[in-house]
Design an enzyme around this catalytic site. Structure first.
Site, PDB file in Angstrom:
ATOM      1  N   SER A 241       0.858  -1.181   0.000  1.00  0.00           N
ATOM      2  CA  SER A 241       0.000   0.000   0.000  1.00  0.00           C
ATOM      3  C   SER A 241       0.898   1.236   0.000  1.00  0.00           C
ATOM      4  O   SER A 241       2.113   1.133   0.155  1.00  0.00           O
ATOM      5  CB  SER A 241      -0.872   0.010   1.244  1.00  0.00           C
ATOM      6  OG  SER A 241      -0.044   0.201   2.379  1.00  0.00           O
ATOM      7  N   LYS A 242       0.285   2.391  -0.107  1.00  0.00           N
ATOM      8  CA  LYS A 242       1.042   3.652  -0.111  1.00  0.00           C
ATOM      9  C   LYS A 242       1.935   3.748   1.122  1.00  0.00           C
ATOM     10  O   LYS A 242       3.095   4.139   1.050  1.00  0.00           O
ATOM     11  CB  LYS A 242       0.076   4.836  -0.119  1.00  0.00           C
ATOM     12  CG  LYS A 242      -0.277   5.292  -1.505  1.00  0.00           C
ATOM     13  CD  LYS A 242      -0.274   6.814  -1.566  1.00  0.00           C
ATOM     14  CE  LYS A 242      -0.135   7.279  -2.988  1.00  0.00           C
ATOM     15  NZ  LYS A 242      -1.343   7.621  -3.649  1.00  0.00           N
ATOM     16  N   ARG A 243       1.360   3.389   2.245  1.00  0.00           N
ATOM     17  CA  ARG A 243       2.078   3.476   3.522  1.00  0.00           C
ATOM     18  C   ARG A 243       3.346   2.609   3.491  1.00  0.00           C
ATOM     19  O   ARG A 243       4.353   2.904   4.109  1.00  0.00           O
ATOM     20  CB  ARG A 243       1.120   2.992   4.628  1.00  0.00           C
ATOM     21  CG  ARG A 243       1.633   3.019   6.024  1.00  0.00           C
ATOM     22  CD  ARG A 243       0.471   2.733   6.970  1.00  0.00           C
ATOM     23  NE  ARG A 243      -0.188   1.468   6.613  1.00  0.00           N
ATOM     24  CZ  ARG A 243       0.211   0.276   7.038  1.00  0.00           C
ATOM     25  NH1 ARG A 243       1.268   0.180   7.816  1.00  0.00           N
ATOM     26  NH2 ARG A 243      -0.437  -0.819   6.683  1.00  0.00           N
TER      27      ARG A 243
END
Ligand code: GLU
Length: 469
Positions: A241-243
């Protein structure tokens, strides 16, 4: 077999060049370049609504930053639609494809009946074997005549043999009723026409391979080798994910990671060569092989990335590092360095690159080079410059001024001075850092003195000593 290796990277220009795409590009680049082959770039821009020129530019910029130079022209898939259409018509001529006049309603009705009878809902067109004389003058699609029996085996270099029963594959549409070619046809035709020998891509395309193979087989084209790489996961094993770092590569450039470190890390993300973690491009090119690609998803790990980047910064020649630093400054929108500052930076590079994991850290250490007199110390540094330490600096300055300007000499003078004042040298270091750099975290004070030179060093010490507190 002495066929020249040809690989390709085939991104869809619908967003930034993300880290997974960059890894796919790198694997293709390594595989081709390591074998004296060609590495091609095809922009899969057939989805006109979602493809943008900005995304294409971001892909080109990202690849340029990573040093993944492709061969020849950039191929636009959309520009080749006529050729894709021609292949569909050729298949029609050869009897490997047929015109299907079934309407959406009829297809739905077929599925309904099949579902009710517990049969496969894959559409079986009544037009497959129809006599052309019975064809109406009506809108139609062109479908491939997929084999109904047997199986299609993808001999995948990473996944092993993947068998798909042919009764699981329908007679897919090649040309829509408006005459536009479908994506699957475009990919197969382009890969063939571009002479691609090895298709290396994410394993989300594994199922597509079976369909693309049907087109190859129907055309009598030799198949490429396939290597479907497991996707990248986050450190927790979940989809990236982006995180976790599912960002555009431009973000990594802005975070200050050097391209060589990035290449090294991305190469290790899903591929291994024994226990080797840190390696050069030359080694990666010599070692990279499809057999070293793992079958399970790699996990993205910022700590490892940073560690490798630090080692690459330390190992990069000073001039090359300076060159890359210029690119980094441009990427983060900072003004370019003047010639004089560039020269000083290059001189300072040996002490700056020690233990810097990113260009951001390197720049922090370079503050003493980048700043100009009068220096305004940050809060921590200012705290070092109290009355007592200013007096000490004032006394120390003439000793340094008269010293031979060599690291050993300066060190000896400072030590002697500290001894004569009955203090530990450590006590002197804080005020010296503050005076020379305006910071509390800097390279060694002697390294800074050597880079700054006698005149500038003495001027900075004098400024600090004279400042009224
Ligand atoms: N355009 C596809 C993608 O961006 C890749 C297709 C392929 O490599 O065959 O995922």
């Amino acid at each position: 077999m002495s066929q020249t290796v040809v690989t390709r990277f085939a991104p869809s220009p619908t967003g930034f060049l993300h880290i997974g795409g960059a890894r796919t590009a790198l694997f293709n680049w390594l595989y081709a370049r390591g074998r004296g082959g060609r590495f091609l770039l095809r922009i899969e821009d057939t989805d006109r609504a979602r493809s943008t020129p900005e995304a294409t530019q971001a892909i080109l910029d990202g690849m340029a930053w990573l040093g993944l130079q492709h061969d020849g022209e950039v191929i636009s898939q959309n520009a080749r639609a006529e050729r894709h259409r021609a292949v569909a018509l050729e298949l029609l001529d050869k009897g490997e494809a047929y015109k299907c006049f079934s309407t959406q309603d009829e297809i739905e009705a077929f599925r309904e009946t099949a579902r009710a009878a517990g049969r496969s809902t894959l559409f079986q067109s009544p037009w497959r074997d129809a006599d052309p004389a019975s064809h109406p003058d009506a809108p139609h699609v062109i479908r491939i005549k997929a084999p109904r029996d047997g199986a299609t085996v993808i001999r995948d270099e990473v996944q092993g043999d993947v068998t798909i029963r042919n009764d699981q594959l329908d007679d897919m549409v090649l040309l829509r009723s408006d005459g536009s070619p479908v994506y699957m046809l475009a990919v197969a035709v382009d890969d063939h026409d571009m002479g691609v020998t090895h298709v290396i891509r994410g394993d989300d395309h594994l199922n597509n391979a079976a369909r693309q193979m049907l087109i190859y087989q129907a055309m009598g084209w030799p198949l490429p080798a396939y290597a479907h790489i497991p996707l990248i996961h986050g450190p927790d094993g979940k989809k990236l994910s982006k995180r976790h770092g599912a960002l555009g590569v431009d973000e990594y450039q802005k975070m200050g990671y050097p391209a060589a470190g990035m290449r090294n890390y991305l190469a290790r993300l899903g591929w291994s060569h024994g226990d080797d973690e840190f390696f050069t491009d030359e080694q990666a090119l010599a070692w990279f092989d499809l057999s070293g690609i793992g079958k399970s998803p790699a996990r993205f790990d910022f700590k490892k990335l940073e560690n490798l980047c630090g080692r690459h910064i330390a190992a990069t020649p000073d001039a090359a590092l300076l060159h890359e630093l210029h690119g980094f400054l441009a990427a983060i929108g900072r003004p370019p360095l003047s010639d004089a500052k560039s020269a000083l930076m290059e001189q300072a590079m040996p002490c700056l690159k020690e233990r810097a994991k990113t260009f951001v850290e390197l720049l922090e250490k370079a503050e003493f080079v980048l700043t100009d007199r009068p220096i305004s110390p940050d809060e921590k540094a200012a705290a070092q410059l109290d009355d007592v330490s200013r007096r000490i600096l004032k006394e120390l300055t003439p000793h340094l001024q008269n010293a031979t300007w060599a690291r050993d000499e300066l060190e000896a003078v400072a030590m002697q001075f500290a001894e004569s004042m009955d203090m530990k040298f450590g006590k002197l270091a804080g005020p010296l850092r503050a005076a020379l750099a305006g910071r509390s975290v800097t390279p060694s004070v002697f390294d800074m003195m050597i880079v700054l030179g006698r005149e500038e060093t003495v001027a900075r010490l004098t400024d600090a000593a004279c400042e009224s507190g």
